[in-house]
Design a protein around this motif. Sequence first.
Motif, PDB file in Angstrom:
ATOM      1  N   SER A  36       0.832  -1.208   0.000  1.00 50.87           N
ATOM      2  CA  SER A  36       0.000   0.000   0.000  1.00 50.87           C
ATOM      3  C   SER A  36       0.862   1.251   0.000  1.00 50.87           C
ATOM      4  CB  SER A  36      -0.924   0.014   1.212  1.00 50.87           C
ATOM      5  OG  SER A  36      -1.837  -1.048   1.139  1.00 50.87           O
ATOM      6  N   TYR A  37       1.904   1.246   0.820  1.00 51.68           N
ATOM      7  CA  TYR A  37       2.806   2.390   0.881  1.00 51.68           C
ATOM      8  C   TYR A  37       3.491   2.622  -0.459  1.00 51.68           C
ATOM      9  CZ  TYR A  37       6.606   5.441   2.282  1.00 51.68           C
ATOM     10  OH  TYR A  37       7.480   6.490   2.367  1.00 51.68           O
ATOM     11  N   LYS A  38       3.947   1.556  -1.080  1.00 53.44           N
ATOM     12  CA  LYS A  38       4.602   1.666  -2.386  1.00 53.44           C
ATOM     13  C   LYS A  38       3.643   2.252  -3.418  1.00 53.44           C
ATOM     14  CE  LYS A  38       6.690  -1.107  -6.005  1.00 53.44           C
ATOM     15  NZ  LYS A  38       6.931  -2.462  -6.505  1.00 53.44           N
ATOM     16  N   ASN A  39       2.395   1.805  -3.414  1.00 53.81           N
ATOM     17  CA  ASN A  39       1.400   2.330  -4.359  1.00 53.81           C
ATOM     18  C   ASN A  39       1.108   3.805  -4.105  1.00 53.81           C
ATOM     19  OD1 ASN A  39       1.201  -0.160  -5.609  1.00 53.81           O
ATOM     20  ND2 ASN A  39      -0.588  -0.787  -4.442  1.00 53.81           N
ATOM     21  N   LEU A  40       1.017   4.204  -2.839  1.00 55.93           N
ATOM     22  CA  LEU A  40       0.780   5.611  -2.511  1.00 55.93           C
ATOM     23  C   LEU A  40       1.945   6.495  -2.946  1.00 55.93           C
ATOM     24  CD1 LEU A  40      -0.838   5.357   1.028  1.00 55.93           C
ATOM     25  CD2 LEU A  40      -1.911   6.167  -1.068  1.00 55.93           C
ATOM     26  N   VAL A  41       3.164   6.035  -2.711  1.00 53.55           N
ATOM     27  CA  VAL A  41       4.341   6.800  -3.117  1.00 53.55           C
ATOM     28  C   VAL A  41       4.387   6.932  -4.635  1.00 53.55           C
ATOM     29  CG1 VAL A  41       6.861   6.738  -3.218  1.00 53.55           C
ATOM     30  CG2 VAL A  41       5.696   6.314  -1.062  1.00 53.55           C
ATOM     31  N   GLN A  42       4.081   5.864  -5.342  1.00 54.67           N
ATOM     32  CA  GLN A  42       4.081   5.901  -6.815  1.00 54.67           C
ATOM     33  C   GLN A  42       3.014   6.862  -7.327  1.00 54.67           C
ATOM     34  OE1 GLN A  42       6.291   4.368  -8.881  1.00 54.67           O
ATOM     35  NE2 GLN A  42       5.327   5.552 -10.502  1.00 54.67           N
ATOM     36  N   ARG A  43       1.828   6.825  -6.725  1.00 52.12           N
ATOM     37  CA  ARG A  43       0.750   7.720  -7.139  1.00 52.12           C
ATOM     38  C   ARG A  43       1.128   9.187  -6.902  1.00 52.12           C
ATOM     39  NH1 ARG A  43      -4.156   8.111  -3.415  1.00 52.12           N
ATOM     40  NH2 ARG A  43      -2.646   9.548  -2.513  1.00 52.12           N
ATOM     41  N   ASP A  44       1.711   9.459  -5.734  1.00 62.36           N
ATOM     42  CA  ASP A  44       2.125  10.826  -5.428  1.00 62.36           C
ATOM     43  C   ASP A  44       3.246  11.290  -6.352  1.00 62.36           C
ATOM     44  OD1 ASP A  44       0.253  10.927  -3.443  1.00 62.36           O
ATOM     45  OD2 ASP A  44       1.676  10.700  -1.793  1.00 62.36           O
ATOM     46  N   ASP A  45       4.174  10.405  -6.649  1.00 57.58           N
ATOM     47  CA  ASP A  45       5.270  10.738  -7.553  1.00 57.58           C
ATOM     48  C   ASP A  45       4.745  11.035  -8.963  1.00 57.58           C
ATOM     49  OD1 ASP A  45       8.081  11.042  -8.118  1.00 57.58           O
ATOM     50  OD2 ASP A  45       7.988   9.114  -9.166  1.00 57.58           O
ATOM     51  N   ASP A  46       3.803  10.225  -9.423  1.00 56.36           N
ATOM     52  CA  ASP A  46       3.206  10.462 -10.742  1.00 56.36           C
ATOM     53  C   ASP A  46       2.485  11.803 -10.784  1.00 56.36           C
ATOM     54  OD1 ASP A  46       4.161   8.034 -11.604  1.00 56.36           O
ATOM     55  OD2 ASP A  46       2.239   6.993 -11.459  1.00 56.36           O
ATOM     56  N   ALA A  47       1.728  12.105  -9.752  1.00 59.00           N
ATOM     57  CA  ALA A  47       0.998  13.373  -9.707  1.00 59.00           C
ATOM     58  C   ALA A  47       1.970  14.551  -9.660  1.00 59.00           C
ATOM     59  CB  ALA A  47       0.065  13.410  -8.500  1.00 59.00           C
ATOM     60  N   TYR A  48       3.024  14.420  -8.887  1.00 62.97           N
ATOM     61  CA  TYR A  48       4.034  15.485  -8.794  1.00 62.97           C
ATOM     62  C   TYR A  48       4.692  15.717 -10.147  1.00 62.97           C
ATOM     63  CZ  TYR A  48       8.410  17.793  -7.593  1.00 62.97           C
ATOM     64  OH  TYR A  48       9.471  18.648  -7.561  1.00 62.97           O
ATOM     65  N   ASN A  49       5.128  14.649 -10.791  1.00 67.53           N
ATOM     66  CA  ASN A  49       5.806  14.787 -12.088  1.00 67.53           C
ATOM     67  C   ASN A  49       4.867  15.333 -13.160  1.00 67.53           C
ATOM     68  OD1 ASN A  49       8.334  13.942 -11.243  1.00 67.53           O
ATOM     69  ND2 ASN A  49       7.839  11.790 -11.558  1.00 67.53           N
ATOM     70  N   ARG A  50       3.589  15.003 -13.075  1.00 71.42           N
ATOM     71  CA  ARG A  50       2.645  15.493 -14.065  1.00 71.42           C
ATOM     72  C   ARG A  50       2.401  16.995 -13.879  1.00 71.42           C
ATOM     73  NH1 ARG A  50      -0.794  11.782 -13.364  1.00 71.42           N
ATOM     74  NH2 ARG A  50      -2.084  12.811 -11.817  1.00 71.42           N
ATOM     75  N   ARG A  51       2.492  17.483 -12.642  1.00 70.57           N
ATOM     76  CA  ARG A  51       2.199  18.884 -12.364  1.00 70.57           C
ATOM     77  C   ARG A  51       3.431  19.779 -12.296  1.00 70.57           C
ATOM     78  NH1 ARG A  51      -0.879  16.746  -7.912  1.00 70.57           N
ATOM     79  NH2 ARG A  51       0.843  17.467  -6.659  1.00 70.57           N
ATOM     80  N   ILE A  52       4.619  19.232 -12.162  1.00 74.39           N
ATOM     81  CA  ILE A  52       5.795  20.065 -11.876  1.00 74.39           C
ATOM     82  C   ILE A  52       6.088  21.065 -12.994  1.00 74.39           C
ATOM     83  CG2 ILE A  52       7.493  18.400 -12.746  1.00 74.39           C
ATOM     84  CD1 ILE A  52       7.945  20.725  -9.736  1.00 74.39           C
TER      85      ILE A  52
END
Length: 169
Positions: A36-52
């Motif tokens: 679950s933690y790995k999935n949350l980190v991946q989701r947050d990383d994807d959202a960050y990279n998409r918005r940066i």
Amino acid sequence: MKMKLPKHNMDGVFILLLFAVFAITVVSVLALGATSYKNLVQRDDDAYNRRIITSYVTAKIRNHDENGAVVAGGFTTPQEKDGIETLHFYQMIDEERFDLRIYFYNGYIYELFTLADNEIEPEAGNPIMEAQGLSFEQTGSLIRITAIDAKGRKGTAAAAIRSSGEVAP
């Protein structure tokens, strides 16, 4: 002579079995938590990279929000469509007009600070981050930004130039 029958210690077997169930439960919960933690980190990383990229550009727009200071267009000048969509930020420093340009070129988002109307090649800029695309669409005082990050995820944003009036030459 009497034969002694071996004693079975059921208490020890029960405790061992209970410990095994507890250990399996703990390992299972830890494995589920880690996934679950790995999935949350991946989701947050994807959202960050998409918005940066779009966040970076909108912050620059807000920072340079002056009358006629922000213009979308071509690389050389905003009026010349030369195939490299560029966002120009004009500013006066010591009575000289400078141009900060943000653009996509050869797989990277670039930033270039130069004298306005200076003929310079796109390679002269500083690569900011890897990407697959960046485009700008200006309609009056509204600038729409579309960015595609290095993994192909698309992000969009819009920024209004509040102090706009006339577009800089």
